[in-house]
Design a protein around this motif. Structure first.
Motif, PDB file in Angstrom:
ATOM      1  N   VAL A 205      29.791  32.859  39.342  1.00 49.92           N
ATOM      2  CA  VAL A 205      31.005  33.628  39.130  1.00 49.92           C
ATOM      3  C   VAL A 205      31.999  32.725  39.562  1.00 49.92           C
ATOM      4  CG1 VAL A 205      32.809  35.259  40.263  1.00 49.92           C
ATOM      5  CG2 VAL A 205      30.291  35.831  39.706  1.00 49.92           C
ATOM      6  N   ALA A 206      33.101  32.361  38.514  1.00 50.73           N
ATOM      7  CA  ALA A 206      34.117  31.757  38.738  1.00 50.73           C
ATOM      8  C   ALA A 206      35.347  32.265  38.849  1.00 50.73           C
ATOM      9  CB  ALA A 206      34.213  30.596  37.374  1.00 50.73           C
ATOM     10  N   LEU A 207      36.151  31.725  39.848  1.00 50.26           N
ATOM     11  CA  LEU A 207      37.297  32.435  40.181  1.00 50.26           C
ATOM     12  C   LEU A 207      38.510  31.316  40.084  1.00 50.26           C
ATOM     13  CD1 LEU A 207      36.412  34.401  43.654  1.00 50.26           C
ATOM     14  CD2 LEU A 207      36.519  35.052  41.172  1.00 50.26           C
ATOM     15  N   ARG A 208      39.566  31.663  39.561  1.00 48.25           N
ATOM     16  CA  ARG A 208      40.696  30.827  39.291  1.00 48.25           C
ATOM     17  C   ARG A 208      41.702  31.258  40.248  1.00 48.25           C
ATOM     18  NH1 ARG A 208      41.653  30.618  33.939  1.00 48.25           N
ATOM     19  NH2 ARG A 208      40.490  28.729  33.405  1.00 48.25           N
ATOM     20  N   CYS A 209      42.195  30.167  40.901  1.00 49.78           N
ATOM     21  CA  CYS A 209      43.324  30.377  41.896  1.00 49.78           C
ATOM     22  C   CYS A 209      44.103  28.951  42.059  1.00 49.78           C
ATOM     23  CB  CYS A 209      42.887  31.049  43.095  1.00 49.78           C
ATOM     24  SG  CYS A 209      41.753  29.756  44.090  1.00 49.78           S
ATOM     25  N   PRO A 210      45.417  28.943  42.560  1.00 50.47           N
ATOM     26  CA  PRO A 210      45.841  27.727  43.053  1.00 50.47           C
ATOM     27  C   PRO A 210      45.427  26.993  44.280  1.00 50.47           C
ATOM     28  CG  PRO A 210      47.729  29.560  42.661  1.00 50.47           C
ATOM     29  CD  PRO A 210      46.032  30.153  42.662  1.00 50.47           C
ATOM     30  N   GLU A 211      45.489  25.878  44.480  1.00 53.68           N
ATOM     31  CA  GLU A 211      45.129  25.183  45.749  1.00 53.68           C
ATOM     32  C   GLU A 211      43.560  25.499  45.706  1.00 53.68           C
ATOM     33  OE1 GLU A 211      47.549  26.135  49.133  1.00 53.68           O
ATOM     34  OE2 GLU A 211      49.231  25.317  48.106  1.00 53.68           O
ATOM     35  N   ALA A 212      42.849  25.474  44.777  1.00 54.08           N
ATOM     36  CA  ALA A 212      41.465  25.705  44.763  1.00 54.08           C
ATOM     37  C   ALA A 212      40.453  24.728  45.758  1.00 54.08           C
ATOM     38  CB  ALA A 212      40.816  25.886  43.442  1.00 54.08           C
ATOM     39  N   GLY A 213      40.983  23.473  45.647  1.00 53.57           N
ATOM     40  CA  GLY A 213      40.359  22.320  46.139  1.00 53.57           C
ATOM     41  C   GLY A 213      40.359  22.580  47.711  1.00 53.57           C
ATOM     42  N   GLN A 214      41.647  22.885  48.333  1.00 56.23           N
ATOM     43  CA  GLN A 214      41.722  23.090  49.597  1.00 56.23           C
ATOM     44  C   GLN A 214      41.049  24.514  50.007  1.00 56.23           C
ATOM     45  OE1 GLN A 214      42.938  21.151  51.922  1.00 56.23           O
ATOM     46  NE2 GLN A 214      42.620  22.560  53.740  1.00 56.23           N
ATOM     47  N   ILE A 215      41.009  25.340  49.364  1.00 56.91           N
ATOM     48  CA  ILE A 215      40.317  26.677  49.608  1.00 56.91           C
ATOM     49  C   ILE A 215      38.775  26.345  49.850  1.00 56.91           C
ATOM     50  CG2 ILE A 215      39.733  28.950  48.717  1.00 56.91           C
ATOM     51  CD1 ILE A 215      42.479  29.100  47.922  1.00 56.91           C
ATOM     52  N   MET A 216      38.179  25.602  48.931  1.00 59.24           N
ATOM     53  CA  MET A 216      36.826  25.280  48.891  1.00 59.24           C
ATOM     54  C   MET A 216      36.418  24.625  49.953  1.00 59.24           C
ATOM     55  SD  MET A 216      33.731  26.008  47.850  1.00 59.24           S
ATOM     56  CE  MET A 216      34.334  26.944  46.175  1.00 59.24           C
ATOM     57  N   LYS A 217      37.288  23.681  50.619  1.00 60.46           N
ATOM     58  CA  LYS A 217      37.242  22.857  51.609  1.00 60.46           C
ATOM     59  C   LYS A 217      37.094  23.712  52.663  1.00 60.46           C
ATOM     60  CE  LYS A 217      39.301  19.085  54.131  1.00 60.46           C
ATOM     61  NZ  LYS A 217      40.152  17.888  54.344  1.00 60.46           N
ATOM     62  N   VAL A 218      37.860  24.631  52.937  1.00 59.76           N
ATOM     63  CA  VAL A 218      37.784  25.584  54.186  1.00 59.76           C
ATOM     64  C   VAL A 218      36.692  26.475  54.244  1.00 59.76           C
ATOM     65  CG1 VAL A 218      39.031  27.455  55.347  1.00 59.76           C
ATOM     66  CG2 VAL A 218      40.522  25.616  54.447  1.00 59.76           C
TER      67      VAL A 218
END
Length: 396
Positions: free
Chosen positions: A342-355
């Motif tokens: 499942v792929a979810l698009r969102c702003p600031e995806a990089g920071q969210i994945m880091k968290v």
């Protein structure tokens, strides 16, 4: 207890594949990146210890015969064949996916040339993983063909009398979209061309049925849903009816009909062995063979059923936990068009994945804005899915 959590417990208690998790080395994180690197099967370290200490350390050169090293590429190929619907003798394991894509595309073009037809165009999936595109472009230059990128759904209309071969991905690596292998292969054949499929994101996650659908050539990696380990060797499928005419662009001593004859002239071996090139990477090869034992007694159809249930449940939990409007699902909702991610698009995806990773939910990022979560049914449970979505909601 929240409703999604109670539902997860109910689904886990009814999961016929739940016991397979014990076949892997796992900890308390939620691992949803098996579509990049599969988890370690628990039997692999002991098997590799034997390969290194006894087969290499004690038997040494004798292991090419006594331990079956020489026949490993075909033996393991047949084992993979059972997972992708290929009868024995059509898959050889070795080299990287990129190298095998090159063999397959050039080999397909050469097969078409033998028919005497004047076809000078190769179609390639415009959304493909970059390396496939690079290899296809190089293959086109080397064979004097024109390369035309097209979206998979545009292939039937793009086919024509000039088309020699078509290289497509079974599942889109970014979005998880599953393309219609049977109908696209049929359309390619109706146009007089050959179909080459990249199975990297489908083998081990869903039925492929290469033989049943008449696929001409296929390639795939083994370190994702097949859990072969980092850099484990890829594989090449050449349909039986093409094998006696398959002209590999990378002939090596391993694919010679008499490899130890050391002849200066090349005479290709029969069958799947034509896909071999040089000396097999035995350590990685035999780690893969051990890893494939986790599939003993497991049906690919049952894996597909659970995969769809996991991804459905994840989307339900995301809807329950993530504030409305914060993510956009770019993976198709229809089961017939969905792989095992499942792929979810969102702003600031990089920071969210880091968290997420810091909080024990391991997925990955596709720049610039896609969170990608892979669901490996052999070891991912519904409780994992609920926890991942809950943590994602908390991050927002």
């Amino acid at each position: 207890m929240s409703e999604p959590r109670a539902r997860a417990e109910e689904l886990d208690s009814a999961d016929e594949l739940a016991g397979l998790r014990e076949r892997f080395v796992l900890d308390d994180v939620v691992y949803l990146d098996g579509n990049s690197l599969g988890a370690l099967p628990a039997n692999v370290p002991g098997h590799l210890d034997d390969v290194v200490r006894r087969q290499w350390g004690e038997l040494r050169i004798r292991s090419w015969d006594e331990s079956g090293w020489w026949t490993a590429p075909e033996r393991i190929g047949d084992r993979i064949g059972r997972l992708v619907g290929a009868a024995p003798g059509q898959i050889v394991v070795g080299d990287s996916t990129s190298v095998n894509v090159f063999k397959a595309v050039v080999g397909a073009v050469r097969l078409v040339k033998l028919t005497g037809e004047d076809r000078d165009e190769i179609l390639v999936d415009a959304t493909t993983f970059p390396t496939d595109g690079y290899i296809a472009e190089s293959a086109a230059r080397l064979t004097g063909h024109t390369l035309r990128p097209v979206a998979p759904h545009e292939v039937p209309d793009a086919l024509g009398p000039r088309t020699a071969a078509v290289l497509l991905n079974h599942v889109d690596y970014r979005t998880g979209r599953l393309h219609d292998l049977p109908s696209l292969t049929s359309a390619i054949h109706a146009a007089g061309a050959l179909a080459v499929w990249d199975l990297c994101h489908s083998a081990g996650a869903l039925p492929v049925d290469l033989d049943a659908h008449g696929v001409d050539l296929a390639v795939g990696c083994t370190y994702k849903y097949l859990n072969g380990g980092p850099g484990s060797p890829a594989y090449l499928y050449v349909r039986e009816e093409h094998q006696d005419r398959f002209d590999s662009p990378l002939p090596g001593w391993n694919s010679h009909t008499d490899p130890f004859g050391m002849s200066s002239g090349y005479e290709p071996a029969p069958g799947a062995r034509r896909g071999r090139v040089g000396t097999p990477d035995i350590l990685s090869m035999l780690a893969l063979e051990a890893a494939l034992e986790v599939w003993d007694g497991v049906s690919v159809d049952s894996v597909r059923t659970k995969s769809l249930a996991l991804t459905d449940f994840f989307l339900e939990c995301v809807s329950a936990y993530v504030p409305e409007g914060r993510v956009e699902c770019v993976t198709p909702s229809a089961h017939a068009e969905r792989g095992s991610q499942v792929a979810l698009r969102c702003p600031e995806a990089g920071q969210i994945m880091k968290v997420l990773i810091e909080r024990g939910v391991i997925g990955d990022l596709r720049h610039p804005d896609v969170l990608r979560f892979g669901f490996t049914p052999l070891y991912v449970g519904f409780g994992d899915v609920e926890r991942a979505a809950r943590v994602l909601g908390e991050v927002f």
